[in-house]
Design a protein around this motif. Structure first.
Motif, PDB file in Angstrom:
ATOM      1  N   SER A   1     -14.050   4.136  -9.239  1.00 20.33           N
ATOM      2  CA  SER A   1     -14.617   3.137 -10.151  1.00 20.33           C
ATOM      3  C   SER A   1     -14.296   3.555 -11.581  1.00 20.33           C
ATOM      4  CB  SER A   1     -16.144   3.028  -9.968  1.00 20.33           C
ATOM      5  OG  SER A   1     -16.768   4.228 -10.381  1.00 20.33           O
ATOM      6  N   GLU A   2     -14.675   2.676 -12.518  1.00 23.92           N
ATOM      7  CA  GLU A   2     -14.447   2.971 -13.929  1.00 23.92           C
ATOM      8  C   GLU A   2     -15.285   4.150 -14.406  1.00 23.92           C
ATOM      9  OE1 GLU A   2     -15.223  -0.505 -16.140  1.00 23.92           O
ATOM     10  OE2 GLU A   2     -13.693  -1.727 -15.143  1.00 23.92           O
ATOM     11  N   GLN A   3     -16.418   4.394 -13.739  1.00 25.44           N
ATOM     12  CA  GLN A   3     -17.322   5.457 -14.160  1.00 25.44           C
ATOM     13  C   GLN A   3     -16.961   6.799 -13.542  1.00 25.44           C
ATOM     14  OE1 GLN A   3     -19.392   4.685 -16.528  1.00 25.44           O
ATOM     15  NE2 GLN A   3     -18.749   2.534 -16.376  1.00 25.44           N
ATOM     16  N   ASP A   4     -15.900   6.849 -12.793  1.00 22.52           N
ATOM     17  CA  ASP A   4     -15.468   8.113 -12.187  1.00 22.52           C
ATOM     18  C   ASP A   4     -15.103   9.091 -13.301  1.00 22.52           C
ATOM     19  OD1 ASP A   4     -14.168  10.195 -10.825  1.00 22.52           O
ATOM     20  OD2 ASP A   4     -13.424   8.830  -9.283  1.00 22.52           O
ATOM     21  N   PRO A   5     -15.663  10.301 -13.282  1.00 22.78           N
ATOM     22  CA  PRO A   5     -15.343  11.287 -14.348  1.00 22.78           C
ATOM     23  C   PRO A   5     -13.838  11.559 -14.445  1.00 22.78           C
ATOM     24  CG  PRO A   5     -17.228  12.022 -13.072  1.00 22.78           C
ATOM     25  CD  PRO A   5     -16.677  10.821 -12.362  1.00 22.78           C
ATOM     26  N   ARG A   6     -13.143  11.502 -13.327  1.00 27.36           N
ATOM     27  CA  ARG A   6     -11.700  11.748 -13.381  1.00 27.36           C
ATOM     28  C   ARG A   6     -10.980  10.620 -14.109  1.00 27.36           C
ATOM     29  NH1 ARG A   6      -8.544  12.513  -8.703  1.00 27.36           N
ATOM     30  NH2 ARG A   6      -9.622  10.725  -7.795  1.00 27.36           N
ATOM     31  N   ALA A   7     -11.522   9.389 -14.012  1.00 21.87           N
ATOM     32  CA  ALA A   7     -10.914   8.267 -14.729  1.00 21.87           C
ATOM     33  C   ALA A   7     -11.053   8.448 -16.227  1.00 21.87           C
ATOM     34  CB  ALA A   7     -11.560   6.966 -14.287  1.00 21.87           C
TER      35      ALA A   7
ATOM     36  N   LEU B   1      -6.507   0.810  -9.719  1.00 23.61           N
ATOM     37  CA  LEU B   1      -5.457  -0.109  -9.286  1.00 23.61           C
ATOM     38  C   LEU B   1      -6.031  -1.516  -9.262  1.00 23.61           C
ATOM     39  CD1 LEU B   1      -2.502   0.322  -8.424  1.00 23.61           C
ATOM     40  CD2 LEU B   1      -3.253   0.158  -6.057  1.00 23.61           C
ATOM     41  N   SER B   2      -5.371  -2.455  -9.933  1.00 22.65           N
ATOM     42  CA  SER B   2      -5.932  -3.793 -10.090  1.00 22.65           C
ATOM     43  C   SER B   2      -4.860  -4.850  -9.906  1.00 22.65           C
ATOM     44  CB  SER B   2      -6.564  -3.938 -11.484  1.00 22.65           C
ATOM     45  OG  SER B   2      -5.576  -3.778 -12.483  1.00 22.65           O
ATOM     46  N   GLN B   3      -5.324  -6.073  -9.696  1.00 16.33           N
ATOM     47  CA  GLN B   3      -4.469  -7.260  -9.663  1.00 16.33           C
ATOM     48  C   GLN B   3      -5.121  -8.307 -10.549  1.00 16.33           C
ATOM     49  OE1 GLN B   3      -4.141  -7.541  -5.186  1.00 16.33           O
ATOM     50  NE2 GLN B   3      -1.972  -7.846  -5.699  1.00 16.33           N
TER      51      GLN B   3
ATOM     52  N   GLU C   1       0.829  -1.208   0.000  1.00 14.72           N
ATOM     53  CA  GLU C   1       0.000   0.000   0.000  1.00 14.72           C
ATOM     54  C   GLU C   1       0.859   1.253   0.000  1.00 14.72           C
ATOM     55  OE1 GLU C   1      -3.459   2.275   0.015  1.00 14.72           O
ATOM     56  OE2 GLU C   1      -3.271   0.102  -0.199  1.00 14.72           O
ATOM     57  N   PHE C   2       1.942   1.228   0.765  1.00 15.46           N
ATOM     58  CA  PHE C   2       2.857   2.371   0.836  1.00 15.46           C
ATOM     59  C   PHE C   2       3.541   2.606  -0.506  1.00 15.46           C
ATOM     60  CE2 PHE C   2       7.250   3.831   1.566  1.00 15.46           C
ATOM     61  CZ  PHE C   2       6.997   5.075   2.120  1.00 15.46           C
ATOM     62  N   LEU C   3       3.966   1.524  -1.185  1.00 17.44           N
ATOM     63  CA  LEU C   3       4.677   1.667  -2.451  1.00 17.44           C
ATOM     64  C   LEU C   3       3.753   2.086  -3.592  1.00 17.44           C
ATOM     65  CD1 LEU C   3       7.047  -1.438  -2.307  1.00 17.44           C
ATOM     66  CD2 LEU C   3       7.646   0.948  -1.899  1.00 17.44           C
ATOM     67  N   SER C   4       2.489   1.717  -3.511  1.00 20.69           N
ATOM     68  CA  SER C   4       1.543   2.084  -4.574  1.00 20.69           C
ATOM     69  C   SER C   4       0.779   3.364  -4.253  1.00 20.69           C
ATOM     70  CB  SER C   4       0.544   0.949  -4.804  1.00 20.69           C
ATOM     71  OG  SER C   4      -0.173   0.667  -3.607  1.00 20.69           O
ATOM     72  N   GLU C   5       1.096   3.997  -3.152  1.00 13.11           N
ATOM     73  CA  GLU C   5       0.383   5.223  -2.749  1.00 13.11           C
ATOM     74  C   GLU C   5       0.504   6.361  -3.753  1.00 13.11           C
ATOM     75  OE1 GLU C   5       0.152   8.200   1.144  1.00 13.11           O
ATOM     76  OE2 GLU C   5       1.475   6.459   1.139  1.00 13.11           O
ATOM     77  N   PRO C   6       1.638   6.522  -4.490  1.00 13.61           N
ATOM     78  CA  PRO C   6       1.717   7.644  -5.442  1.00 13.61           C
ATOM     79  C   PRO C   6       0.693   7.602  -6.572  1.00 13.61           C
ATOM     80  CG  PRO C   6       3.918   6.814  -4.950  1.00 13.61           C
ATOM     81  CD  PRO C   6       2.940   5.853  -4.346  1.00 13.61           C
ATOM     82  N   VAL C   7       0.010   6.490  -6.784  1.00 13.54           N
ATOM     83  CA  VAL C   7      -0.972   6.414  -7.876  1.00 13.54           C
ATOM     84  C   VAL C   7      -2.251   7.132  -7.466  1.00 13.54           C
ATOM     85  CG1 VAL C   7      -2.327   4.881  -9.347  1.00 13.54           C
ATOM     86  CG2 VAL C   7      -0.029   4.217  -8.636  1.00 13.54           C
ATOM     87  N   PRO C   8      -2.703   8.138  -8.225  1.00 11.32           N
ATOM     88  CA  PRO C   8      -4.009   8.750  -7.945  1.00 11.32           C
ATOM     89  C   PRO C   8      -5.115   7.770  -8.335  1.00 11.32           C
ATOM     90  CG  PRO C   8      -3.045   9.720  -9.910  1.00 11.32           C
ATOM     91  CD  PRO C   8      -2.013   8.790  -9.349  1.00 11.32           C
ATOM     92  N   ARG C   9      -5.860   7.284  -7.371  1.00 16.15           N
ATOM     93  CA  ARG C   9      -6.805   6.185  -7.617  1.00 16.15           C
ATOM     94  C   ARG C   9      -8.213   6.698  -7.887  1.00 16.15           C
ATOM     95  NH1 ARG C   9      -5.015   1.876  -2.897  1.00 16.15           N
ATOM     96  NH2 ARG C   9      -2.765   2.208  -3.106  1.00 16.15           N
TER      97      ARG C   9
END
Length: 315
Positions: free
Chosen positions: A63-69, A77-79, A52-60
């Protein structure tokens, strides 16, 4: 008993047969593993928090329907795959254990190499560790601080209406690579100082390289950093400053050497030699060598031979 005898018979200069070297390497690896394995067990309990600490720089995105996405301002963020969460979990634990046990295995590496080094080489090696560690930590810290600014810039190049999916493995890998790149890049001034201290390159010559070095640092920064000018500048400016700091240190070190060793000679110039004996003046002739007490007198018969200046025919 056998081990104590082996230690007593060890050469003071570190020389030993190949079998002894292999046995020494085995012992050092076992000691490093004894430190690594317990830390790995502990790190596995905190792998999720570290990931979680290493992936924190990603602006998350939520959901897929988020206007910012859809605008390319955040990512999901996915696995992917059944085994992906487990492999990520293990890799993060191993990486954390390696970092935590670094003082132990670095010391074991140093202890394996040190017996074969001369006294001045040991001094330079210790200085390398003392100075190189803070430089690496500073570079790693700078890389982690740049990531939250660099990732949104890279996401801004997304096609309109598309959604970015970033896997945890990719983000952790990118974070580790950037941290290592910054940390290793900040070892450049230390390498230059070591070359100068070893007499390989002078400070004046390094100063003459400044145009090529500045250009090389800029190209290196553009290659290892994400595709945004902010990250490139954040790496290039400190590296350039550290390069000129290393040049300044080398110039001062060269001046100190010249003061301690006297005037320097060119490669094709011979030094003057004083061949005058120390115990007589320059105008006094050199007398015949003084005979030893047992050679001072000779025998009249031929048993001892004829002596001249205390020496017989044989000597």
């Amino acid at each position: 008993m056998l081990k104590s005898a082996r230690k007593k018979d060890r050469d003071p200069e570190g020389r030993m047969p190949l079998v002894e070297h292999l046995r020494e390497l085995r012992d050092r690896l076992l000691k490093a593993l004894l430190a690594f394995v317990p830390l790995l067990i502990v790190a596995l309990f905190f792998s999720k928090d570290i990931a979680e600490f290493l992936s924190e720089p990603v602006p998350r995105c939520t959901s897929e329907q988020d206007p910012r996405a859809l605008a390319g301002k955040c990512a999901v963020l996915s696995q992917i795959g059944i085994t992906s969460p487990f492999t990520t979990y293990v890799k993060v634990g191993i990486m954390a254990a390696l970092v935590a046990s670094a003082p132990v295995w670095l010391y074991q590496l140093w202890a394996f190499i040190a017996p074969g080094l001369h006294k001045n080489e040991k001094k330079y090696a210790i200085s390398t560790v003392v100075v190189g560690t803070p430089l690496f930590v500073f570079g790693a810290w700078l890389a982690y601080k740049i990531l939250p600014l660099a990732v949104p810039v890279m996401l801004s190049f997304s096609v309109d209406g598309s959604v970015n999916y970033i896997t945890v493995d990719d983000m952790i890998g990118m974070t580790v690579k950037l941290v290592l790149a910054f940390g290793i890049a900040f070892q450049l001034p230390l390498l230059l100082c070591l070359l100068n201290a070893g007499g390989v390159v002078s400070g004046a010559r390094m100063l003459g390289w400044w145009r090529g070095m500045v250009m090389g640092i800029a190209i290196f920064s553009a290659i290892v950093t994400p595709t945004d000018p902010l990250s490139m500048i954040a790496l290039a400016v400190p590296m350039t400053a550290l390069y000129f700091a290393a040049v300044g240190f080398s110039l001062l070190n060269d001046r100190r050497k010249r003061r301690g060793e006297g005037p320097e000679l060119s490669d094709d110039e011979a030094s003057t030699l004083d061949l005058t004996p120390d115990d007589i003046g320059p105008t006094q002739p050199v007398g015949a060598p003084r005979a030893l007490p047992e050679q001072a007198t000779g025998e009249a018969d031929g048993s001892a031979g004829r002596r001249v200046n205390g020496y017989d025919d044989i000597t």
